[in-house]
Design a protein around this motif. Structure first.
Motif, PDB file in Angstrom:
ATOM      1  N   PHE A  52       0.824  -1.209   0.000  1.00  0.00           N
ATOM      2  CA  PHE A  52       0.000   0.000   0.000  1.00  0.00           C
ATOM      3  C   PHE A  52       0.860   1.262   0.000  1.00  0.00           C
ATOM      4  CE2 PHE A  52      -3.420  -2.876   1.313  1.00  0.00           C
ATOM      5  CZ  PHE A  52      -4.473  -2.370   0.572  1.00  0.00           C
ATOM      6  N   HIS A  73      -5.258   7.866   2.452  1.00  0.00           N
ATOM      7  CA  HIS A  73      -5.873   6.556   2.694  1.00  0.00           C
ATOM      8  C   HIS A  73      -4.829   5.452   2.697  1.00  0.00           C
ATOM      9  CE1 HIS A  73      -9.716   8.569   1.982  1.00  0.00           C
ATOM     10  NE2 HIS A  73     -10.315   7.492   2.426  1.00  0.00           N
ATOM     11  N   SER A  74      -3.914   5.495   1.743  1.00  0.00           N
ATOM     12  CA  SER A  74      -2.909   4.439   1.635  1.00  0.00           C
ATOM     13  C   SER A  74      -1.936   4.483   2.803  1.00  0.00           C
ATOM     14  CB  SER A  74      -2.144   4.566   0.313  1.00  0.00           C
ATOM     15  OG  SER A  74      -3.021   4.402  -0.786  1.00  0.00           O
ATOM     16  N   THR A  77      -3.736   3.056   5.720  1.00  0.00           N
ATOM     17  CA  THR A  77      -3.875   1.599   5.573  1.00  0.00           C
ATOM     18  C   THR A  77      -2.558   0.901   5.879  1.00  0.00           C
ATOM     19  OG1 THR A  77      -5.572   1.900   3.870  1.00  0.00           O
ATOM     20  CG2 THR A  77      -4.511  -0.256   3.993  1.00  0.00           C
ATOM     21  N   ALA A 233      -8.104   5.851  11.070  1.00  0.00           N
ATOM     22  CA  ALA A 233      -9.305   5.808  10.243  1.00  0.00           C
ATOM     23  C   ALA A 233      -9.963   7.183  10.168  1.00  0.00           C
ATOM     24  CB  ALA A 233     -10.281   4.779  10.812  1.00  0.00           C
TER      25      ALA A 233
END
Length: 285
Positions: A52, A73-74, A77, A233
């Protein structure tokens, strides 16, 4: 069931019986335990964190993409996967103590830790040096190598040095990996970030004692990891106050990593003073 050949009067085993015999004849060192399965989950999470980081941060940067949301987001993650790897690492030890552990367990654990807490955070630092505006790619690459080698040396020392029960010598590699990525996510100026990363690498190979996560400490560590996942998150989905919450969590991680050595040093000094005091008292008539 064994079948008899009418011509040769020789017997041969059925396929199912042969497979069963092969399993029974399998060396003990080749049989995976439940703890080993958890350890392999640790390695998988570390590899996916690298994936990721590459596909969501490095490649868009190299191709000139301006999708900052995708990079956020990556990054979230990738760090969440490192946190999942830490959970697997926490539970494989607990399961190994409660249930059977295979002879491969210790080697699998070291190899998995090298991927999840050595390669993954070092690669995260390397990519940071390539995408950050004020970073220097070659210097960041050197810092990434320092992190990787620190984990390699720490894991090698852990395999051949007998330590006091309940204590680690040097910052544990999962804690070190999470502290390194927390420093990067704080988005401090390049020089302080670099110095802090090198400082964490030094702590991992130092002789500073860290308590092992058992009992209440293990529960506290698990709670902190789950909380960190929630903060990541919130940041990834651009929740109100998500950036501030993430930076607060990262700062707490870094402060904790810096405070524990101070407590360990103070305890060692107090122990030394107590021993001297007792020695002097014993010499008095």
């Amino acid at each position: 069931m064994t079948v008899i050949d009418p011509d040769t009067q020789a017997g041969w085993a059925t396929e199912a019986e042969t497979e069963e015999d092969d399993t029974e004849d399998m060396p003990l060192s080749m049989r995976l335990s439940i703890a080993d399965t958890l350890t392999l989950g640790n390695a998988t999470c570390g590899f996916m964190a690298v994936y990721f980081t590459t596909t969501g941060i490095l490649i868009p940067h190299l191709t000139g993409s301006d999708e900052s949301g995708m990079a956020r987001h990556s990054a979230a993650t990738a760090v969440i996967l490192m946190l999942c790897a830490a959970i697997f690492d926490l539970f494989d030890g607990l399961v190994a103590r409660k249930l059977r552990s295979s002879p491969m367990g210790a080697e699998l654990d070291n190899l998995s830790d090298l991927i999840s807490f050595g390669l993954a955070p070092a690669y995260f630092v390397l990519v940071y040096g390539m995408v950050a505006d004020d970073a220097h790619q070659r210097v960041s690459a050197l810092a990434a190598i320092v992190v990787l080698l620190a984990v390699v040396l720490r894991l090698a020392r852990f395999s051949c040095v007998t330590l006091k029960d309940g204590m680690f010598q040097g910052m544990p590699s999962p804690f070190g990996a999470l502290t390194v990525v927390s420093i990067v996510l704080l988005e401090l100026p390049f020089i302080p970030t670099l110095l802090a990363i090198v400082g964490v690498a030094w702590l991992m190979v130092s002789r500073v004692e860290y308590p092992k996560p058992r009992g209440v400490l293990a529960v506290a560590m698990l709670s902190w990891i789950v909380s960190a996942m929630a903060l990541l998150a919130a940041w990834a989905f651009d929740a109100p106050g998500g950036q501030l919450l993430l930076q607060t969590g990262c700062a707490l991680q870094v402060v904790t990593g810096a405070v524990i050595p101070l407590f360990a040093t103070a305890r060692r000094v107090n122990t030394f003073r107590d021993n001297r005091r007792e020695a002097r008292a014993a010499q008095l008539p």
